[in-house]
Structure formats: C-alpha cells, structure tokens
Design an enzyme around this catalytic site. Structure first.
Site, PDB file in Angstrom:
ATOM      1  N   GLN A 182      -5.248  36.840  32.711  1.00 46.37           N
ATOM      2  CA  GLN A 182      -4.191  36.925  31.704  1.00 46.37           C
ATOM      3  C   GLN A 182      -4.548  38.028  30.712  1.00 46.37           C
ATOM      4  OE1 GLN A 182      -1.360  35.313  31.668  1.00 46.37           O
ATOM      5  NE2 GLN A 182      -1.669  33.603  33.076  1.00 46.37           N
ATOM      6  N   TYR A 210      -2.327  27.969  43.503  1.00 48.63           N
ATOM      7  CA  TYR A 210      -2.460  29.316  42.913  1.00 48.63           C
ATOM      8  C   TYR A 210      -3.417  29.282  41.711  1.00 48.63           C
ATOM      9  CZ  TYR A 210       2.354  29.026  44.850  1.00 48.63           C
ATOM     10  OH  TYR A 210       3.462  28.761  45.609  1.00 48.63           O
ATOM     11  N   ASN A 215      -8.457  29.549  35.520  1.00 46.84           N
ATOM     12  CA  ASN A 215      -8.063  29.697  34.124  1.00 46.84           C
ATOM     13  C   ASN A 215      -7.538  28.385  33.538  1.00 46.84           C
ATOM     14  OD1 ASN A 215      -7.412  31.304  31.737  1.00 46.84           O
ATOM     15  ND2 ASN A 215      -5.285  31.141  32.369  1.00 46.84           N
ATOM     16  N   GLU A 231      -6.561  28.305  46.203  1.00 48.95           N
ATOM     17  CA  GLU A 231      -6.409  29.747  45.961  1.00 48.95           C
ATOM     18  C   GLU A 231      -6.791  30.469  47.248  1.00 48.95           C
ATOM     19  OE1 GLU A 231      -5.823  33.411  44.965  1.00 48.95           O
ATOM     20  OE2 GLU A 231      -5.335  31.865  43.484  1.00 48.95           O
ATOM     21  N   ASP A 293       1.145  27.928  39.045  1.00 44.72           N
ATOM     22  CA  ASP A 293       1.291  29.189  38.313  1.00 44.72           C
ATOM     23  C   ASP A 293       1.449  30.276  39.367  1.00 44.72           C
ATOM     24  OD1 ASP A 293       1.272  31.308  36.577  1.00 44.72           O
ATOM     25  OD2 ASP A 293      -0.810  31.081  35.944  1.00 44.72           O
ATOM     26  N   CYS A 318       5.692  33.530  35.455  1.00 42.50           N
ATOM     27  CA  CYS A 318       5.697  34.895  34.906  1.00 42.50           C
ATOM     28  C   CYS A 318       7.018  35.604  35.207  1.00 42.50           C
ATOM     29  CB  CYS A 318       4.525  35.702  35.453  1.00 42.50           C
ATOM     30  SG  CYS A 318       4.548  35.908  37.252  1.00 42.50           S
ATOM     31  N   GLU A 352       6.590  34.871  29.802  1.00 41.15           N
ATOM     32  CA  GLU A 352       5.934  33.755  30.492  1.00 41.15           C
ATOM     33  C   GLU A 352       6.593  32.473  29.994  1.00 41.15           C
ATOM     34  OE1 GLU A 352       2.813  33.478  32.414  1.00 41.15           O
ATOM     35  OE2 GLU A 352       2.682  35.647  32.727  1.00 41.15           O
TER      36      GLU A 352
END
Length: 360
Positions: A182, A210, A215, A231, A293, A318, A352
């Site tokens: 980010q 994801y 994070n 991921e 995300d 996003c 976002e």
C-alpha cells in the site's frame, strides 16, 4: 485542511455515494489522507542533457505528444524521499559509474525510516559498479539495488521493514522491491483499524483470499481462532511467512493458491500438492468470515459463489466499478452493514473502498 483537498475529497464522496446508493448502504465512513508527503513509493526517469541530468516525469500536451517535466521536488512523496533526491542526484553527477546511462530511479520508503533505492540502467553493469554503490549506500544510510538487462546487484537487502500501528499494536512488515505494498502508509493504518473493527471478535476462523504480504492478515488474526490466507505470488507468500514469524503470530497458515484454485480445492474439485506440503487441512477450519482484497479486475464468478456461503464478507476494493459489479451478485445473499472510503490517492480519481456484508 485546504479547500483544494476538501473539494477533491467531497467529489469522491459524492461519486461513491451515488454509485452505491442502490444497495442502501449505511452512512459512508470517510478516511482522509495527509494532503502532502503521503506516498511511500516514487519512480522517476533520469533525463540526460549535454551538461546536466535531472529527475523527470512526462505529461501529454494537446496534440498527445510527450512533454518532459523536470522534477526538483515532489510533495506527493514522503519527506524522506524528497530529502534524499538531491543527495542522490549530486552523487550521480559526481561519479560516472553511478550516473552514466542511468535510466530510472525507484524509491521505497517506510514510516520506520528505512529506504530502498533501485537504480535502473541502460548499460551493462559489472562488478566495477558495486564499490561505488556500496560507498553511496553507506554514506546515505540507504539500501541500494542496481539493475540492467540480465543483471541485478543487491547492496545489503532487497527489502525494507515497515512498521504499521493498529490501535495499540505495532506490526513489522517485510516489503520487497517490486512487490505490491500500500503506497499511502498513513491511510493504510486507517484501513487496517477499520477492517479489525468491522470484523468484530469471533470464536471461529477467517478465510483470506489475495493476502499479499499479510498486510491485513496480521492484525485480523487477533479477531479469530485461526486464519487461512491464500496468495499465488511466491515472493508475497515468502514475505507473508516472514512477517508472521517476525511478529510471533501462531494462528495463521498461508496457502500458495489463487482464489480460483482455492475455490476448486474447497469444493473438492481438485487436490493440490501445495496444500499437503504446507500441512494444511481444509476440513479442520470452520470459517464464518471471509476477507478479500482483490486486484482491480475484481473477483471471478466461481469465487463470488463461494463467498456467498459465509456469514460475513469483508471486501476491500481498489476499483469501485468492479466492486459495484461484484455486489450485484453478493447483494443477493448479503446486505452492506459497513461502508467506507479511503483516500489512498489524493488528487486522482482512484478510490479505495471497504464494505462489510452480512448474510440476509
């Protein structure tokens, strides 16, 4: 707050509120950005003239021709990047080993104070570059990487360690060169706190698709019995595992699967050796919440159907347009109970968003 920042923020709030009105969400929670010095990453071309070189960016004129814009300061970027820019430029001008045919400079800064700089060259780099680069890195207290076609020289590390605070807890994150992070760290901290508040406390498990470098995974792990995060990118999986260990968290497993692959595995349509090698037993989990995300393209149809099976869906987006499209499906089984906008990219059209969906 200046009127120009407030105006652009108000325009985004109006746009997002209107776009999602048909889903009858609660009042939009708005999270502002610092007006200046908010971006922890920056990339510049190095423009060479007969007797000078400088940082440059480009814009299109009325005839769609590229125009070179000289950059001497960049208030979009973190103050540490702005402070470093002239010092690097002086070094490039003073030493041809560093400056000759230098094409681009990439900065990756952290709130913690670490800095990684990548230098991209349009010439062959050999071992003679390393002593000059090492001396520069030591002089400026930075991490440095040199790249040319087929070559990569790493001076010390190819990552920085960021520190983000979520309420009273500080988390350490490995951020690898060229991997996604980010860019607006101050707003990122607000996103993490919002997600943890939305998740509430559960005695069941969290599925995260994801997950990137973990994070959101790390702070969300405090809200659940166990977390299974997925991921596909190897570098992000390695960073997530490093971060889990660095922060002494013991209730997270990471599976190297895409969202589509996880859906196939969870539905029993395919078996994956990667799950067996990681000692992950999907049947041992009892998920009541899923966190997503996704990339700008949004979520595929099969995964959307999977999400509809869970009690709660936490969705960070996003791209409002793909979020809107995905909600056409998810709103058939869930309703929006929390709705947020995070101004990650001030003075641009990018937004976002965050929604919490609960089963009807």
């Amino acid at each position: 707050m200046t009127s120009s920042y407030q105006q652009q923020l108000d325009a985004k709030v109006e746009r997002i509120s209107a776009q999602f009105a048909e889903f009858n969400p609660p009042a939009l929670e708005v999270f502002e950005s610092p007006e200046n010095y908010y971006r922890m990453r920056a990339e510049f071309r190095i423009w060479h003239t007969e007797d000078d070189l400088f940082y440059a960016m480009f814009e299109r004129d009325a005839d769609n021709n590229k125009k070179v814009i000289r950059i001497d300061e960049f208030p979009v970027a973190d103050k540490s990047i702005n402070a470093l820019m002239p010092k690097l430029l002086s070094a490039f001008k003073a030493d041809s080993l560093l400056g000759a045919r230098l094409f681009e400079v990439h900065f990756l800064a952290t709130l913690k104070g670490e800095m990684l700089v990548s230098l991209i060259y349009h010439r062959h780099l050999d071992e003679s570059w390393e002593p000059a680069a090492k001396a520069l890195a030591e002089q400026l207290n930075i991490k440095l990487i040199g790249r040319s076609r087929g070559k990569k020289f790493v001076v010390s590390d190819e990552y920085v360690v960021e520190e983000l605070q979520v309420f009273d807890t500080k988390y350490q994150y490995q951020q690898i060169e060229s991997s996604f992070t980010q860019p607006n760290a101050e707003v990122c901290q607000k996103m993490l706190e919002w997600a943890c508040t939305a998740a509430t406390q559960s005695d069941k498990d969290l599925l995260e698709l994801y997950c990137g470098n973990g994070n959101f995974t790390l702070p969300l792990s405090t809200k659940f019995r166990r977390v299974l995060a997925t991921e596909l990118a190897k570098s992000s999986v390695y960073a997530a595992q490093w971060n889990i260990e660095k922060n002494n968290i013991d209730n997270i497993q990471v599976a190297r699967l895409s969202a589509e692959e996880f859906t196939q595995a969870y539905n029993g349509e395919r078996e994956f050796r990667r799950l067996q090698e990681a000692n992950i037993d999907l049947t041992s989990y009892e998920f009541d919440t899923v966190f997503v995300d996704p990339p700008r393209a949004g979520i595929d149809d099969a995964t959307l159907k999977l999400l509809q099976r869970f009690e709660r869906i936490l969705y960070i987006s996003c791209n409002p347009d793909t979020l809107y499209d995905n909600l056409q499906t998810l709103s058939q089984t869930h309703k929006i109970t929390k709705f947020a906008m995070f101004d990650q990219f001030p003075y641009t059209h990018h937004v976002e968003s965050g929604v919490l969906l609960e089963k009807i």
